[in-house]
Design a protein around this motif. Structure first.
Motif, PDB file in Angstrom:
ATOM      1  N   VAL A   1     -18.541-150.063 -14.985  1.00 34.11           N
ATOM      2  CA  VAL A   1     -19.094-150.334 -16.310  1.00 34.11           C
ATOM      3  C   VAL A   1     -19.009-151.809 -16.546  1.00 34.11           C
ATOM      4  CG1 VAL A   1     -18.807-149.205 -18.519  1.00 34.11           C
ATOM      5  CG2 VAL A   1     -18.326-147.834 -16.548  1.00 34.11           C
ATOM      6  N   ASP A   2     -20.050-152.215 -17.212  1.00 33.53           N
ATOM      7  CA  ASP A   2     -20.211-153.528 -17.794  1.00 33.53           C
ATOM      8  C   ASP A   2     -19.736-154.612 -16.826  1.00 33.53           C
ATOM      9  OD1 ASP A   2     -21.521-152.736 -20.097  1.00 33.53           O
ATOM     10  OD2 ASP A   2     -19.340-152.362 -21.005  1.00 33.53           O
ATOM     11  N   GLY A   3     -19.730-154.296 -15.627  1.00 36.71           N
ATOM     12  CA  GLY A   3     -19.561-155.249 -14.410  1.00 36.71           C
ATOM     13  C   GLY A   3     -18.010-155.292 -13.987  1.00 36.71           C
ATOM     14  N   SER A   4     -17.517-154.258 -14.302  1.00 34.22           N
ATOM     15  CA  SER A   4     -16.008-154.010 -13.981  1.00 34.22           C
ATOM     16  C   SER A   4     -15.726-152.775 -13.345  1.00 34.22           C
ATOM     17  CB  SER A   4     -15.079-154.000 -15.175  1.00 34.22           C
ATOM     18  OG  SER A   4     -15.069-155.488 -15.957  1.00 34.22           O
ATOM     19  N   SER A   5     -15.086-152.685 -12.281  1.00 37.44           N
ATOM     20  CA  SER A   5     -15.093-151.313 -11.454  1.00 37.44           C
ATOM     21  C   SER A   5     -13.562-150.672 -11.598  1.00 37.44           C
ATOM     22  CB  SER A   5     -14.986-151.849  -9.993  1.00 37.44           C
ATOM     23  OG  SER A   5     -14.098-152.424  -9.571  1.00 37.44           O
ATOM     24  N   TYR A   6     -13.758-149.476 -11.656  1.00 35.75           N
ATOM     25  CA  TYR A   6     -12.527-148.486 -12.114  1.00 35.75           C
ATOM     26  C   TYR A   6     -12.465-147.230 -11.046  1.00 35.75           C
ATOM     27  CZ  TYR A   6     -13.165-150.894 -16.443  1.00 35.75           C
ATOM     28  OH  TYR A   6     -13.356-152.043 -17.373  1.00 35.75           O
ATOM     29  N   TYR A   7     -11.601-146.869 -11.030  1.00 39.37           N
ATOM     30  CA  TYR A   7     -11.302-145.363 -10.446  1.00 39.37           C
ATOM     31  C   TYR A   7     -11.231-144.449 -11.783  1.00 39.37           C
ATOM     32  CZ  TYR A   7     -10.319-147.756  -5.886  1.00 39.37           C
ATOM     33  OH  TYR A   7     -10.177-148.455  -4.874  1.00 39.37           O
TER      34      TYR A   7
ATOM     35  N   ILE B   1      -2.491-142.319 -12.656  1.00 37.40           N
ATOM     36  CA  ILE B   1      -1.990-142.473 -14.014  1.00 37.40           C
ATOM     37  C   ILE B   1      -3.194-142.581 -14.777  1.00 37.40           C
ATOM     38  CG2 ILE B   1      -0.609-144.055 -15.371  1.00 37.40           C
ATOM     39  CD1 ILE B   1       0.902-144.726 -12.824  1.00 37.40           C
ATOM     40  N   PRO B   2      -3.364-142.068 -15.526  1.00 39.53           N
ATOM     41  CA  PRO B   2      -4.503-142.100 -16.974  1.00 39.53           C
ATOM     42  C   PRO B   2      -4.298-143.529 -17.543  1.00 39.53           C
ATOM     43  CG  PRO B   2      -3.686-140.014 -17.093  1.00 39.53           C
ATOM     44  CD  PRO B   2      -2.719-140.805 -16.208  1.00 39.53           C
ATOM     45  N   ALA B   3      -5.467-144.350 -17.628  1.00 45.12           N
ATOM     46  CA  ALA B   3      -5.356-145.436 -18.368  1.00 45.12           C
ATOM     47  C   ALA B   3      -5.635-145.465 -19.714  1.00 45.12           C
ATOM     48  CB  ALA B   3      -6.635-146.527 -17.914  1.00 45.12           C
ATOM     49  N   GLY B   4      -5.969-144.235 -20.293  1.00 43.05           N
ATOM     50  CA  GLY B   4      -6.269-143.917 -21.626  1.00 43.05           C
ATOM     51  C   GLY B   4      -7.490-144.033 -22.092  1.00 43.05           C
ATOM     52  N   TYR B   5      -8.742-144.249 -21.177  1.00 42.17           N
ATOM     53  CA  TYR B   5      -9.869-144.472 -21.419  1.00 42.17           C
ATOM     54  C   TYR B   5     -10.936-143.298 -21.040  1.00 42.17           C
ATOM     55  CZ  TYR B   5      -8.575-149.206 -22.849  1.00 42.17           C
ATOM     56  OH  TYR B   5      -8.009-150.361 -23.302  1.00 42.17           O
ATOM     57  N   VAL B   6     -11.847-142.852 -21.731  1.00 43.76           N
ATOM     58  CA  VAL B   6     -12.866-142.029 -21.087  1.00 43.76           C
ATOM     59  C   VAL B   6     -14.182-142.716 -21.022  1.00 43.76           C
ATOM     60  CG1 VAL B   6     -14.047-139.833 -21.405  1.00 43.76           C
ATOM     61  CG2 VAL B   6     -11.874-139.954 -21.845  1.00 43.76           C
ATOM     62  N   ASP B   7     -14.703-142.483 -19.901  1.00 41.82           N
ATOM     63  CA  ASP B   7     -16.131-143.135 -19.875  1.00 41.82           C
ATOM     64  C   ASP B   7     -17.226-142.374 -19.381  1.00 41.82           C
ATOM     65  OD1 ASP B   7     -15.419-146.092 -19.715  1.00 41.82           O
ATOM     66  OD2 ASP B   7     -14.305-145.642 -17.893  1.00 41.82           O
ATOM     67  N   HIS B   8     -18.536-142.516 -19.840  1.00 32.88           N
ATOM     68  CA  HIS B   8     -19.489-141.558 -19.735  1.00 32.88           C
ATOM     69  C   HIS B   8     -20.363-141.991 -18.335  1.00 32.88           C
ATOM     70  CE1 HIS B   8     -18.787-140.054 -23.652  1.00 32.88           C
ATOM     71  NE2 HIS B   8     -18.827-140.862 -24.132  1.00 32.88           N
ATOM     72  N   LEU B   9     -20.479-140.621 -17.508  1.00 34.68           N
ATOM     73  CA  LEU B   9     -20.870-140.969 -16.383  1.00 34.68           C
ATOM     74  C   LEU B   9     -22.352-141.444 -16.165  1.00 34.68           C
ATOM     75  CD1 LEU B   9     -20.315-140.792 -13.098  1.00 34.68           C
ATOM     76  CD2 LEU B   9     -21.254-138.482 -13.361  1.00 34.68           C
ATOM     77  N   GLU B  10     -22.993-141.334 -17.387  1.00 34.70           N
ATOM     78  CA  GLU B  10     -24.589-141.625 -17.503  1.00 34.70           C
ATOM     79  C   GLU B  10     -24.420-143.245 -17.776  1.00 34.70           C
ATOM     80  OE1 GLU B  10     -23.675-139.801 -21.332  1.00 34.70           O
ATOM     81  OE2 GLU B  10     -23.295-139.272 -19.342  1.00 34.70           O
TER      82      GLU B  10
ATOM     83  N   ALA C   1     -22.461-145.155 -16.261  1.00 39.04           N
ATOM     84  CA  ALA C   1     -21.752-145.795 -15.175  1.00 39.04           C
ATOM     85  C   ALA C   1     -22.720-146.180 -13.709  1.00 39.04           C
ATOM     86  CB  ALA C   1     -20.385-145.123 -15.094  1.00 39.04           C
ATOM     87  N   ARG C   2     -22.212-146.868 -13.087  1.00 35.16           N
ATOM     88  CA  ARG C   2     -22.725-146.849 -11.615  1.00 35.16           C
ATOM     89  C   ARG C   2     -21.966-146.398 -10.779  1.00 35.16           C
ATOM     90  NH1 ARG C   2     -23.575-152.223  -7.964  1.00 35.16           N
ATOM     91  NH2 ARG C   2     -24.396-151.211  -6.206  1.00 35.16           N
TER      92      ARG C   2
ATOM     93  N   GLY D   1     -22.668-147.055  -1.508  1.00 30.17           N
ATOM     94  CA  GLY D   1     -22.279-146.077  -2.468  1.00 30.17           C
ATOM     95  C   GLY D   1     -23.492-145.254  -2.649  1.00 30.17           C
ATOM     96  N   HIS D   2     -23.353-144.150  -3.455  1.00 27.58           N
ATOM     97  CA  HIS D   2     -24.371-143.064  -3.906  1.00 27.58           C
ATOM     98  C   HIS D   2     -25.449-143.882  -4.495  1.00 27.58           C
ATOM     99  CE1 HIS D   2     -26.217-139.452  -5.671  1.00 27.58           C
ATOM    100  NE2 HIS D   2     -25.965-140.011  -6.712  1.00 27.58           N
ATOM    101  N   GLU D   3     -26.666-143.543  -4.259  1.00 21.04           N
ATOM    102  CA  GLU D   3     -28.052-144.312  -4.828  1.00 21.04           C
ATOM    103  C   GLU D   3     -28.088-145.759  -4.207  1.00 21.04           C
ATOM    104  OE1 GLU D   3     -30.132-142.577  -6.226  1.00 21.04           O
ATOM    105  OE2 GLU D   3     -29.557-141.036  -7.355  1.00 21.04           O
ATOM    106  N   ASP D   4     -27.263-146.387  -3.692  1.00 18.95           N
ATOM    107  CA  ASP D   4     -27.317-147.734  -2.909  1.00 18.95           C
ATOM    108  C   ASP D   4     -28.414-147.617  -2.020  1.00 18.95           C
ATOM    109  OD1 ASP D   4     -25.670-148.985  -4.761  1.00 18.95           O
ATOM    110  OD2 ASP D   4     -24.099-148.965  -3.242  1.00 18.95           O
ATOM    111  N   ALA D   5     -29.299-148.882  -1.638  1.00 16.14           N
ATOM    112  CA  ALA D   5     -30.354-148.526  -0.498  1.00 16.14           C
ATOM    113  C   ALA D   5     -29.852-148.765   0.928  1.00 16.14           C
ATOM    114  CB  ALA D   5     -31.248-149.748  -1.013  1.00 16.14           C
TER     115      ALA D   5
END
Length: 263
Positions: A10-16, A37-46, A48-49, A93-97
């Motif tokens: 998300v925005d150039g940073s990678s997360y699990y 361990i939850p980081a306390g954030y929720v991201d929206h899949l749409e 994210a890459r 990954g998924h959707e990569d060429a």
């Protein structure tokens, strides 16, 4: 507890994160191989890459590990696991060429159940083997058949399986599945080309982990691509390949000509 884990940016940073049924992702503080361990954030899949589940893992591949596939290529059932390795740089990954080589003549797809090791394993018994599994995902062991056959004549196998982008993996890791009875379907441009089941594996997941760990230490994050069912075949630039495994999801990748990929 069953959950779907993914790596994403998300925005150039990678997360699990942990994928929820609502499509939202609960971000984790660190690699799930360490702690959940939850980081306390929720991201929206749409927004994210989705990335490959782990960055540049070791990959163990299996040849002729489905009975029907051995029959279709005229090989006898192996008397031990037929192993090779794919370079870590093959992973996308998924959707990569998938990049079709400029000199490629006969490039094939191979849909596969992929096992991800969760903790260090050495001298593991078949009975305990699944305790060392972090989870399962979809894989595509893309192969250059011309180079593969030329190498195999001299008893080796690397380059034919080792091009960059020749190991699409993903989209998520399912942490709780029975790997012994999973339907696997591969589609090319929407047409079903493979329709198999892991019940047809010559060497199942437990046997593979026990066999490999007898000779070498398996590490957290290692991938074992367990082999492909019958129905493998050629791909070409412009094709879309989908590997679907029940309980996991659909891994989708488009094939791109090398010249197009270079801009």
């Amino acid at each position: 507890m069953a959950m779907k884990i993914l790596r994403y940016s998300v925005d150039g940073s990678s997360y699990y994160g942990i994928l929820g049924i609502d499509g939202n992702v609960e971000r984790l503080k660190c690699s799930p191989l360490e702690q959940l361990i939850p980081a306390g954030y929720v991201d929206h899949l749409e927004s994210a890459r989705i990335l490959s589940p782990f960055h540049r893992p070791r990959i163990f591949g299996l040849g002729y590990n489905y009975r029907a596939h051995s029959q279709e290529v005229g090989k006898s059932t192996p008397t031990l696991p037929v192993l090779f390795m794919k370079p870590s740089t093959t992973v996308i990954g998924h959707e990569d060429a998938i990049i079709y080589p400029s000199d490629g003549e006969n490039i094939h797809f191979e849909g596969e159940l992929t096992v991800i090791i969760g903790k260090e394993a050495r001298h593991v018994s078949e009975g305990d083997a699944l305790d060392y599994v972090f989870g399962y995902t979809c894989g595509n062991d893309v192969s250059d058949r011309v180079l593969q056959r030329r190498e195999s004549e001299f008893g080796c196998l690397l380059v034919g399986k080792g091009y960059d982008t020749f190991a699409p993996i993903g989209p998520v890791v399912e942490t709780d599945l029975d790997p012994a009875n999973l339907r696997l379907v591969t589609r090319v441009n929407g047409e079903v080309r493979q329709n198999g089941n892991t019940a047809d594996l010559v060497y199942g997941v437990s046997a593979l982990i026990a066999y490999l760990s007898k000779y070498m230490t398996l590490l957290p994050g290692d991938h074992i691509m367990t082999g492909t069912p019958a129905g493998v075949g050629p791909i070409k630039p412009g094709d879309t390949i989908e590997v679907e495994i029940e309980g996991i999801g659909v891994l989708r990748n488009r094939v791109l000509a090398a010249a197009e990929a270079m801009g």
